[in-house]
Design an enzyme around this catalytic site. Sequence first.
Site, PDB file in Angstrom:
ATOM      1  N   ASP A  64      10.553  -6.628   4.521  1.00  0.00           N
ATOM      2  CA  ASP A  64       9.119  -6.528   4.257  1.00  0.00           C
ATOM      3  C   ASP A  64       8.413  -6.539   5.606  1.00  0.00           C
ATOM      4  O   ASP A  64       8.515  -7.518   6.358  1.00  0.00           O
ATOM      5  CB  ASP A  64       8.672  -7.709   3.397  1.00  0.00           C
ATOM      6  CG  ASP A  64       7.199  -7.649   3.021  1.00  0.00           C
ATOM      7  OD1 ASP A  64       6.437  -6.893   3.656  1.00  0.00           O
ATOM      8  OD2 ASP A  64       6.800  -8.384   2.099  1.00  0.00           O
ATOM      9  N   ASN A  91       5.106   3.808   9.142  1.00  0.00           N
ATOM     10  CA  ASN A  91       4.699   4.583   7.961  1.00  0.00           C
ATOM     11  C   ASN A  91       4.345   3.711   6.757  1.00  0.00           C
ATOM     12  O   ASN A  91       3.550   4.133   5.917  1.00  0.00           O
ATOM     13  CB  ASN A  91       5.822   5.555   7.575  1.00  0.00           C
ATOM     14  CG  ASN A  91       5.577   6.186   6.220  1.00  0.00           C
ATOM     15  OD1 ASN A  91       4.684   7.003   6.056  1.00  0.00           O
ATOM     16  ND2 ASN A  91       6.360   5.778   5.230  1.00  0.00           N
ATOM     17  N   TYR A 156      -9.148   0.491   2.596  1.00  0.00           N
ATOM     18  CA  TYR A 156      -7.966   1.263   2.964  1.00  0.00           C
ATOM     19  C   TYR A 156      -8.310   2.230   4.091  1.00  0.00           C
ATOM     20  O   TYR A 156      -7.612   2.304   5.103  1.00  0.00           O
ATOM     21  CB  TYR A 156      -7.430   2.025   1.751  1.00  0.00           C
ATOM     22  CG  TYR A 156      -6.288   2.955   2.062  1.00  0.00           C
ATOM     23  CD1 TYR A 156      -4.994   2.479   2.234  1.00  0.00           C
ATOM     24  CD2 TYR A 156      -6.501   4.333   2.192  1.00  0.00           C
ATOM     25  CE1 TYR A 156      -3.938   3.340   2.519  1.00  0.00           C
ATOM     26  CE2 TYR A 156      -5.452   5.200   2.478  1.00  0.00           C
ATOM     27  CZ  TYR A 156      -4.174   4.699   2.643  1.00  0.00           C
ATOM     28  OH  TYR A 156      -3.138   5.545   2.940  1.00  0.00           O
ATOM     29  N   ALA A 158     -10.778   2.037   6.161  1.00  0.00           N
ATOM     30  CA  ALA A 158     -11.160   1.303   7.371  1.00  0.00           C
ATOM     31  C   ALA A 158      -9.940   0.802   8.130  1.00  0.00           C
ATOM     32  O   ALA A 158      -9.896   0.858   9.366  1.00  0.00           O
ATOM     33  CB  ALA A 158     -12.061   0.125   6.995  1.00  0.00           C
ATOM     34  N   LYS A 160      -6.961   2.128   8.184  1.00  0.00           N
ATOM     35  CA  LYS A 160      -6.316   3.271   8.819  1.00  0.00           C
ATOM     36  C   LYS A 160      -7.129   3.779  10.011  1.00  0.00           C
ATOM     37  O   LYS A 160      -6.572   4.219  11.016  1.00  0.00           O
ATOM     38  CB  LYS A 160      -6.105   4.384   7.793  1.00  0.00           C
ATOM     39  CG  LYS A 160      -5.082   4.055   6.722  1.00  0.00           C
ATOM     40  CD  LYS A 160      -3.687   3.898   7.295  1.00  0.00           C
ATOM     41  CE  LYS A 160      -2.624   3.861   6.223  1.00  0.00           C
ATOM     42  NZ  LYS A 160      -1.242   3.784   6.770  1.00  0.00           N
ATOM     43  N   ILE A 189      -1.065  14.121  -0.413  1.00  0.00           N
ATOM     44  CA  ILE A 189       0.374  14.390  -0.345  1.00  0.00           C
ATOM     45  C   ILE A 189       1.037  13.882  -1.629  1.00  0.00           C
ATOM     46  O   ILE A 189       0.657  12.836  -2.160  1.00  0.00           O
ATOM     47  CB  ILE A 189       1.019  13.705   0.873  1.00  0.00           C
ATOM     48  CG1 ILE A 189       0.280  14.089   2.167  1.00  0.00           C
ATOM     49  CG2 ILE A 189       2.504  14.071   0.974  1.00  0.00           C
ATOM     50  CD1 ILE A 189       0.322  15.556   2.524  1.00  0.00           C
TER      51      ILE A 189
END
Length: 255
Positions: A64, A91, A156, A158, A160, A189
């Site tokens: 994790d 990733n 999310y 923000a 990134k 995607i």
Amino acid sequence: MNEDNEAGTGRVVVVTGAGTGIGRETARAFAAEGARVVAVGRRAEPLAETAAAHPGLIGPLVADVTGPDAPERIVGAALDRYGRLDVLVNNAGIVHSGQRVGSYQRAGMEELLATNLTAPVLLGQAAVPALAESRGVLVNVSTAVGQRGWPTNSLYAAGKAALETITRSWAVELAPHGIRVVAVAPGAIDTPITEHSGYSPEQRAAVRDWQLAHTPLGRIGRPEEVAWAITRLASSQASFVTGVVLSVDGGALVA
């Protein structure tokens, strides 16, 4: 680097979130070039499926990325197994469903940022000594909405966006050590991230409709298309490229 490493053969690559989607295809793409890949994920079975495409080149590591010892354990696994680290691909990421202003809770915010921002920062930091030795590459996987915004998922986006700022800043900081730092920002995607994040079938359909409406090329991208961008940015042919965030989004950013 020797000629083998320049060609991809003999390079050692760590890919997080490698059990499915973009991470799986990225691990396989590097292995197809002859790299040895440490495929990191939380579940053993999907990692085994990833590794089955290239037995002997992809080695699973169940971990994790948010764990307190994860950075040292992941980097240590690459060094223990192969004696070097040439590329780190951050990733792993999660999305929370339908979070509007007024609905955020501290626990959910901390979980989201722990995976999407804190973990890649700490793992990248732990990898710096090994990447400096190999004059390697750090690749962060961001998102196209990090540069635009995602209504109902602002945190999310923000997190990134912050990862992209770190990409640019670290590119300058780590250049004297011979390390390149780049990012890829996927758009819509075909991955199971929303399914894994608890979205209902109706919510997933609504997200797809929104994504398609904001994608000029009019289709959903494939994980292997993002993997291609990652492997190209990490290749020796891109040796003068650092600090960039490459959108792989069907034109969503410029629409």
